[in-house]
Write a protein that holds these residues in place. Structure first.
Motif, PDB file in Angstrom:
ATOM      1  N   GLY A 102       0.793  -1.227   0.000  1.00 45.37           N
ATOM      2  CA  GLY A 102       0.000   0.000   0.000  1.00 45.37           C
ATOM      3  C   GLY A 102       0.824   1.275   0.000  1.00 45.37           C
ATOM      4  O   GLY A 102       0.335   2.342   0.367  1.00 45.37           O
ATOM      5  N   VAL A 103       2.102   1.187  -0.405  1.00 43.73           N
ATOM      6  CA  VAL A 103       2.937   2.393  -0.480  1.00 43.73           C
ATOM      7  C   VAL A 103       2.616   3.093  -1.797  1.00 43.73           C
ATOM      8  O   VAL A 103       2.907   2.580  -2.880  1.00 43.73           O
ATOM      9  N   PHE A 104       2.001   4.251  -1.707  1.00 44.22           N
ATOM     10  CA  PHE A 104       1.565   4.961  -2.920  1.00 44.22           C
ATOM     11  C   PHE A 104       2.739   5.633  -3.621  1.00 44.22           C
ATOM     12  O   PHE A 104       3.751   5.943  -3.004  1.00 44.22           O
ATOM     13  N   ALA A 105       2.554   5.848  -4.930  1.00 45.01           N
ATOM     14  CA  ALA A 105       3.565   6.559  -5.722  1.00 45.01           C
ATOM     15  C   ALA A 105       2.833   7.493  -6.674  1.00 45.01           C
ATOM     16  O   ALA A 105       2.874   7.316  -7.890  1.00 45.01           O
ATOM     17  N   PRO A 106       2.146   8.529  -6.126  1.00 40.70           N
ATOM     18  CA  PRO A 106       1.239   9.329  -6.963  1.00 40.70           C
ATOM     19  C   PRO A 106       1.929  10.035  -8.125  1.00 40.70           C
ATOM     20  O   PRO A 106       1.324  10.195  -9.182  1.00 40.70           O
ATOM     21  N   LYS A 202     -12.901  18.808 -12.273  1.00 43.89           N
ATOM     22  CA  LYS A 202     -13.489  17.467 -12.382  1.00 43.89           C
ATOM     23  C   LYS A 202     -12.514  16.487 -13.021  1.00 43.89           C
ATOM     24  O   LYS A 202     -12.898  15.386 -13.422  1.00 43.89           O
ATOM     25  N   GLY A 203     -11.253  16.890 -13.128  1.00 43.49           N
ATOM     26  CA  GLY A 203     -10.251  16.079 -13.807  1.00 43.49           C
ATOM     27  C   GLY A 203      -9.692  14.960 -12.949  1.00 43.49           C
ATOM     28  O   GLY A 203      -9.986  14.837 -11.762  1.00 43.49           O
ATOM     29  N   ALA A 204      -8.840  14.138 -13.571  1.00 36.70           N
ATOM     30  CA  ALA A 204      -8.306  12.942 -12.919  1.00 36.70           C
ATOM     31  C   ALA A 204      -7.543  13.239 -11.627  1.00 36.70           C
ATOM     32  O   ALA A 204      -7.800  12.602 -10.601  1.00 36.70           O
ATOM     33  N   PRO A 205      -6.598  14.207 -11.603  1.00 40.70           N
ATOM     34  CA  PRO A 205      -5.874  14.420 -10.353  1.00 40.70           C
ATOM     35  C   PRO A 205      -6.767  14.907  -9.217  1.00 40.70           C
ATOM     36  O   PRO A 205      -6.695  14.391  -8.092  1.00 40.70           O
ATOM     37  N   GLU A 206      -7.631  15.878  -9.506  1.00 42.72           N
ATOM     38  CA  GLU A 206      -8.464  16.473  -8.461  1.00 42.72           C
ATOM     39  C   GLU A 206      -9.481  15.478  -7.895  1.00 42.72           C
ATOM     40  O   GLU A 206      -9.677  15.389  -6.683  1.00 42.72           O
ATOM     41  N   VAL A 207     -10.112  14.703  -8.758  1.00 41.53           N
ATOM     42  CA  VAL A 207     -11.190  13.823  -8.303  1.00 41.53           C
ATOM     43  C   VAL A 207     -10.668  12.500  -7.743  1.00 41.53           C
ATOM     44  O   VAL A 207     -11.193  11.973  -6.769  1.00 41.53           O
ATOM     45  N   TYR A 208      -9.593  11.970  -8.346  1.00 39.81           N
ATOM     46  CA  TYR A 208      -9.154  10.622  -7.967  1.00 39.81           C
ATOM     47  C   TYR A 208      -7.741  10.565  -7.371  1.00 39.81           C
ATOM     48  O   TYR A 208      -7.308   9.511  -6.925  1.00 39.81           O
ATOM     49  N   GLY A 209      -7.039  11.699  -7.387  1.00 39.91           N
ATOM     50  CA  GLY A 209      -5.650  11.686  -6.927  1.00 39.91           C
ATOM     51  C   GLY A 209      -5.471  11.267  -5.477  1.00 39.91           C
ATOM     52  O   GLY A 209      -4.529  10.542  -5.137  1.00 39.91           O
ATOM     53  N   GLN A 211      -7.116   9.212  -3.598  1.00 41.23           N
ATOM     54  CA  GLN A 211      -7.202   7.779  -3.315  1.00 41.23           C
ATOM     55  C   GLN A 211      -5.956   7.036  -3.792  1.00 41.23           C
ATOM     56  O   GLN A 211      -5.764   5.864  -3.466  1.00 41.23           O
ATOM     57  N   LYS A 212      -5.088   7.741  -4.538  1.00 37.55           N
ATOM     58  CA  LYS A 212      -3.826   7.146  -4.981  1.00 37.55           C
ATOM     59  C   LYS A 212      -2.649   7.706  -4.183  1.00 37.55           C
ATOM     60  O   LYS A 212      -1.496   7.585  -4.584  1.00 37.55           O
ATOM     61  N   GLY A 213      -2.982   8.381  -3.072  1.00 35.68           N
ATOM     62  CA  GLY A 213      -1.940   8.859  -2.167  1.00 35.68           C
ATOM     63  C   GLY A 213      -1.420  10.253  -2.451  1.00 35.68           C
ATOM     64  O   GLY A 213      -0.428  10.686  -1.872  1.00 35.68           O
ATOM     65  N   ALA A 214      -2.069  10.993  -3.350  1.00 27.94           N
ATOM     66  CA  ALA A 214      -1.575  12.324  -3.708  1.00 27.94           C
ATOM     67  C   ALA A 214      -1.959  13.357  -2.643  1.00 27.94           C
ATOM     68  O   ALA A 214      -3.095  13.402  -2.183  1.00 27.94           O
ATOM     69  N   SER A 215      -0.977  14.192  -2.275  1.00 28.43           N
ATOM     70  CA  SER A 215      -1.247  15.327  -1.385  1.00 28.43           C
ATOM     71  C   SER A 215      -1.841  16.463  -2.220  1.00 28.43           C
ATOM     72  O   SER A 215      -1.874  16.388  -3.458  1.00 28.43           O
ATOM     73  N   GLU A 216      -2.288  17.516  -1.551  1.00 29.07           N
ATOM     74  CA  GLU A 216      -2.832  18.664  -2.293  1.00 29.07           C
ATOM     75  C   GLU A 216      -1.770  19.243  -3.232  1.00 29.07           C
ATOM     76  O   GLU A 216      -2.066  19.641  -4.361  1.00 29.07           O
ATOM     77  N   ALA A 220      -1.838  19.445  -7.492  1.00 29.54           N
ATOM     78  CA  ALA A 220      -1.547  20.638  -8.300  1.00 29.54           C
ATOM     79  C   ALA A 220      -0.451  20.352  -9.324  1.00 29.54           C
ATOM     80  O   ALA A 220      -0.543  20.754 -10.494  1.00 29.54           O
ATOM     81  N   VAL A 221       0.591  19.629  -8.893  1.00 29.91           N
ATOM     82  CA  VAL A 221       1.703  19.271  -9.797  1.00 29.91           C
ATOM     83  C   VAL A 221       1.189  18.389 -10.937  1.00 29.91           C
ATOM     84  O   VAL A 221       1.502  18.621 -12.113  1.00 29.91           O
ATOM     85  N   LEU A 222       0.391  17.372 -10.586  1.00 26.88           N
ATOM     86  CA  LEU A 222      -0.122  16.440 -11.598  1.00 26.88           C
ATOM     87  C   LEU A 222      -1.070  17.127 -12.578  1.00 26.88           C
ATOM     88  O   LEU A 222      -1.016  16.875 -13.784  1.00 26.88           O
ATOM     89  N   ASP A 223      -1.922  18.017 -12.064  1.00 28.51           N
ATOM     90  CA  ASP A 223      -2.871  18.694 -12.941  1.00 28.51           C
ATOM     91  C   ASP A 223      -2.126  19.567 -13.959  1.00 28.51           C
ATOM     92  O   ASP A 223      -2.448  19.549 -15.156  1.00 28.51           O
ATOM     93  N   ALA A 224      -1.111  20.277 -13.471  1.00 24.42           N
ATOM     94  CA  ALA A 224      -0.316  21.131 -14.377  1.00 24.42           C
ATOM     95  C   ALA A 224       0.463  20.276 -15.379  1.00 24.42           C
ATOM     96  O   ALA A 224       0.551  20.613 -16.572  1.00 24.42           O
ATOM     97  N   ALA A 225       1.026  19.158 -14.907  1.00 24.29           N
ATOM     98  CA  ALA A 225       1.820  18.293 -15.794  1.00 24.29           C
ATOM     99  C   ALA A 225       0.941  17.670 -16.879  1.00 24.29           C
ATOM    100  O   ALA A 225       1.346  17.601 -18.054  1.00 24.29           O
ATOM    101  N   LEU A 226      -0.267  17.237 -16.509  1.00 18.13           N
ATOM    102  CA  LEU A 226      -1.166  16.643 -17.501  1.00 18.13           C
ATOM    103  C   LEU A 226      -1.671  17.691 -18.490  1.00 18.13           C
ATOM    104  O   LEU A 226      -1.837  17.404 -19.685  1.00 18.13           O
ATOM    105  N   ALA A 227      -1.905  18.914 -18.011  1.00 21.14           N
ATOM    106  CA  ALA A 227      -2.320  19.987 -18.924  1.00 21.14           C
ATOM    107  C   ALA A 227      -1.209  20.287 -19.931  1.00 21.14           C
ATOM    108  O   ALA A 227      -1.472  20.508 -21.129  1.00 21.14           O
ATOM    109  N   HIS A 228       0.031  20.277 -19.456  1.00 16.41           N
ATOM    110  CA  HIS A 228       1.194  20.498 -20.331  1.00 16.41           C
ATOM    111  C   HIS A 228       1.304  19.364 -21.362  1.00 16.41           C
ATOM    112  O   HIS A 228       1.508  19.610 -22.564  1.00 16.41           O
TER     113      HIS A 228
END
Length: 371
Positions: A102-106, A202-209, A211-216, A220-228
């Motif tokens: 259960g060690v997450f790697a968001p 309503k995107g993937a990082p905000e809604v589901y991040g 539960q995969k161990g992502a901090s706030e 933000a990092v994932l949302d920006a990276a996916l938009a890029h």
């Protein structure tokens, strides 16, 4: 009087019973009250975890492949094959269950293994692939999957970017020219119960991040990276329904592999042969672990109930817990729901004793509707 024929088409009770076990327990309970009752079982799934198992129960052949897990360790992943149709479940390769202890790697979890699993289906001769996505440990927009299929994602120095969604922040060039040419001749169906876009509120990082161990901060990092990432691959498909499925693997599949999105339960009912089974039934029993608001948005019981209602066949539901009012059930086409929580209010005991409790619930259904 017409002979009763029951079709049991239920999903898994997550954490306690597989869809196959649900069908077995319901059948046992029904026949205890009505010996010799005609029961047909068709375990169902909506594209998430359990999809391959449902296909195998419906007569597909189970195949296995060694692939890269979400944190880089090798894992054994299964897919299902019948003729030239394959059912591939991304969670088998890149699911939360493959995270060590259960060690997450968001930021770094990769879908590379999902690409390897698709390649295995291609190697087996599949020309139609139902790609069920859900239950992922990843938020990489499908970049890992595409890399496994021959794409290259390079930084400003021409070196491959790091794994996971976090690595996409450094993306300078996406080269899709090396994608497996067999993909052009495949009908690839993205099957999901999730219709979120790739990024945003309503995107993937905000809604589901989370539960995969992502901090706030991670979100933000994932949302920006996916938009890029989307700005380089093509932003127009990032807003499509399903683009945000399974950490954005939906987007990668839609933008680079020419997939078409369909609600997972609709696809699976087609693939599993639900229509002919329904035509033989006089009563349908469906269900899943929790019947709640989410059920109404594309989960398996809602899909089963909608199809049965159209055919004029009554539907009963079984569940671990019920969080829907009778009016909501009626709108979904479910005449009545039987919850294990009514038999055993302690959730831990209810989950541990789900099998025997479900048999008792099925006995009640038989008494109320069949005898």
């Amino acid at each position: 009087m017409e002979t009763a024929r029951v079709l049991v088409a239920a999903d898994k009770f997550k954490g306690s019973l597989t869809a196959v076990q649900v069908a077995e327990r319901v059948t046992a309970g029904l026949r205890r009250v009505v010996p010799g009752l005609e029961v047909e079982t068709l375990p169902v799934a909506d594209g998430g975890d359990g999809t391959v198992a449902a296909a195998v129960a419906a007569g597909f052949e189970r195949r296995e492949a060694r692939v890269t897990g979400p944190v880089g360790d090798p894992v054994t992943a299964a897919y299902a094959l019948r003729g030239s149709t394959a059912v591939v479940e991304m969670a088998e390769a890149s699911g939360l269950q493959h995270l060590p202890d259960g060690v997450f790697a968001p930021l770094t979890a990769t879908t590379y293994g999902s690409g390897e699993l698709l390649a295995a289906a291609l190697d087996a001769g599949a020309t139609t692939i139902v790609f069920g996505v859900g239950g992922s440990a990843t938020t990489d927009g499908g970049a890992g999957m595409l890399a496994a299929l021959g794409a290259r994602f390079l930084d400003a120095d021409g070196k491959p970017v790091g794994p996971g969604g976090g690595g996409l922040a450094a993306l300078a060039e996406a080269d899709l020219s090396g994608l497996d040419p067999r993909l052009k001749d495949v009908d690839l169906i993205l099957a999901s119960d999730v219709d979120n876009p790739l990024t945003g509120p309503k995107g993937a990082p905000e809604v589901y991040g989370r539960q995969k161990g992502a901090s706030e901060e991670d979100i933000a990092v994932l949302d920006a990276a996916l938009a890029h990432y989307a700005s380089i691959l093509g932003p127009e498909k990032a807003a499509l329904p399903g683009a945000g499925a399974a950490g954005g693997i939906g987007y990668g599949t839609l933008v680079a592999l020419g997939a078409r999105f369909r609600p997972g339960i609709e696809v699976m009912l087609d693939v599993l042969g639900f229509a002919p089974a329904l035509a033989r039934a006089t009563l349908v029993i469906t269900g899943e672990g929790s019947l709640d608001e989410q059920t109404l948005h594309g989960k398996a019981p809602a899909g089963v109930a909608a199809a049965a209602r159209e055919a004029g066949i009554e539907v009963i539901a079984v569940c671990g817990r019920l969080a829907l009012e009778p009016e909501a059930l009626e709108r979904a086409g479910i005449a009545r729901a039987y919850a294990l929580a009514d038999l055993e209010p302690d959730p831990a005991v209810s989950m541990a004793q789900a099998g025997p409790l479900l048999e008792r619930a099925a006995e009640s259904i038989a008494r109320d509707f069949l005898s």
